[in-house]
Design a protein around this motif. Structure first.
Motif, PDB file in Angstrom:
ATOM      1  N   PRO A 106     -17.156  -9.940  -0.320  1.00  0.00           N
ATOM      2  CA  PRO A 106     -15.925  -9.785   0.470  1.00  0.00           C
ATOM      3  C   PRO A 106     -15.895 -10.608   1.744  1.00  0.00           C
ATOM      4  O   PRO A 106     -14.820 -10.961   2.228  1.00  0.00           O
ATOM      5  CB  PRO A 106     -15.883  -8.286   0.779  1.00  0.00           C
ATOM      6  N   ASN A 128     -10.298 -11.054  -0.986  1.00  0.00           N
ATOM      7  CA  ASN A 128      -9.774  -9.750  -1.378  1.00  0.00           C
ATOM      8  C   ASN A 128      -9.948  -9.553  -2.884  1.00  0.00           C
ATOM      9  O   ASN A 128     -10.391 -10.462  -3.603  1.00  0.00           O
ATOM     10  CB  ASN A 128      -8.312  -9.562  -0.940  1.00  0.00           C
ATOM     11  N   VAL A 158      -5.843  -7.939   2.939  1.00  0.00           N
ATOM     12  CA  VAL A 158      -7.138  -7.511   2.411  1.00  0.00           C
ATOM     13  C   VAL A 158      -7.009  -6.119   1.794  1.00  0.00           C
ATOM     14  O   VAL A 158      -7.100  -5.947   0.587  1.00  0.00           O
ATOM     15  CB  VAL A 158      -8.219  -7.511   3.505  1.00  0.00           C
ATOM     16  N   SER A 159      -6.807  -5.122   2.625  1.00  0.00           N
ATOM     17  CA  SER A 159      -6.735  -3.738   2.159  1.00  0.00           C
ATOM     18  C   SER A 159      -5.289  -3.327   1.919  1.00  0.00           C
ATOM     19  O   SER A 159      -4.417  -3.590   2.756  1.00  0.00           O
ATOM     20  CB  SER A 159      -7.357  -2.794   3.193  1.00  0.00           C
ATOM     21  N   ASN A 244       0.900  -6.197  -1.398  1.00  0.00           N
ATOM     22  CA  ASN A 244       0.476  -7.567  -1.116  1.00  0.00           C
ATOM     23  C   ASN A 244       1.720  -8.422  -0.903  1.00  0.00           C
ATOM     24  O   ASN A 244       2.551  -8.553  -1.820  1.00  0.00           O
ATOM     25  CB  ASN A 244      -0.341  -8.098  -2.299  1.00  0.00           C
TER      26      ASN A 244
END
Length: 270
Positions: A106, A128, A158-159, A244
């Motif tokens: 990551p 990601n 990313v999250s 996203n």
């Protein structure tokens, strides 16, 4: 032969402060690899290889531009593209290796030094789980206490449980007997998340690599499995999901194209 590269065993910690608390802590190991001595490390060690299958390995195509080409010139080109002169000294990559040919990394941190050995820049290469990657390239100057403090806006998804309008604050203790990479994530109301890795240096040897692999079974099983396990727990706690933006944009573009195509087909029939 004596290698500048090393092994760091330690812990990674993530702690979410808002809107609900969630904390994870895993024991992991990372390799610090001098990009000038990857082949030399592969020759000196039986359990580590460069661009080949082994217990632990580093593959060029996993990093930088994700192509089968030396990584150091790519990092130097990245510095130049961001307006920073190539420092000309060693570039050390702190990363998770592949284990038995598999792995997900990551974060890779590149410590870029000048010809006198001084740290000149740090590159945070973030990946990601959607197969995307982004580089945060920041000049570095150590404080009197040896820490490097940097900051930048978040520009990469990313999250799925964090929005995009955030800011990163980095606090790094460059590799020595220990290493620490800390990241605080802030919004306008304050800190949202703290994350970091801290580890202790070990000489890079076959014995140390074998002990690291045997004593970190979840890392051998797969980093992605741990990421998805933590995501499931966060979902159950009711955290908000943020889509996203790239995928949302692509979906919107497909939606716009379809009516246009239908209208053309209708016009052709009349």
């Amino acid at each position: 032969m004596s290698l500048r590269s090393a092994l760091y065993c330690g812990v990674v910690v993530h702690e979410r402060a808002r809107p609900r608390r969630h904390r994870l802590r895993y024991r992991i190991f990372m390799l610090l690899l001098d990009l000038d001595e990857l082949d030399a490390a592969g020759r000196a060690l039986r359990l580590f290889s460069h661009n080949a299958l082994n217990l632990l390995s580093y593959h060029d195509r996993d990093h930088a531009g994700r192509m089968p080409a030396p990584v150091k010139p790519q990092v130097e080109a990245l510095l130049a593209a961001r307006g920073l002169d190539a420092p000309g000294g060693p570039i050390l990559a702190l990363c998770m290796p592949r284990v038995l040919g598999h792995g997900f990394n990551p974060l890779t941190v590149y410590f870029c030094h000048d010809r006198e050995g001084r740290l000149a820049a740090v590159v945070y290469a973030v990946s990601n789980t959607f197969g995307e990657r982004h580089d945060y390239v920041l000049p570095a100057m150590a404080r009197d206490d040896g820490l490097v403090v940097q900051a930048c806006d978040k520009t990469f998804y990313v999250s799925p449980f964090l929005p995009m309008d955030l800011r990163y604050a980095f606090q790094v203790a460059p590799p020595g007997e220990g290493v620490r990479v800390g990241i605080d994530v802030h919004d306008d109301a304050g800190r949202v998340l703290s994350a970091g890795f801290s580890g202790r240096r070990e000489t890079l040897s076959d014995g140390a690599l074998l002990r690291a692999a045997l004593s970190h079974p979840w890392q051998v099983a797969g980093v992605l499995a741990a990421i998805h396990w933590e995501a499931a727990k966060i979902l159950l706690k009711g955290f908000r999901f943020f889509a996203n933006p790239r995928l949302a944009k692509e979906k919107a573009a497909r939606t716009e194209v379809r009516p246009s195509a239908l209208n053309k087909e209708k016009a052709a029939r009349t």
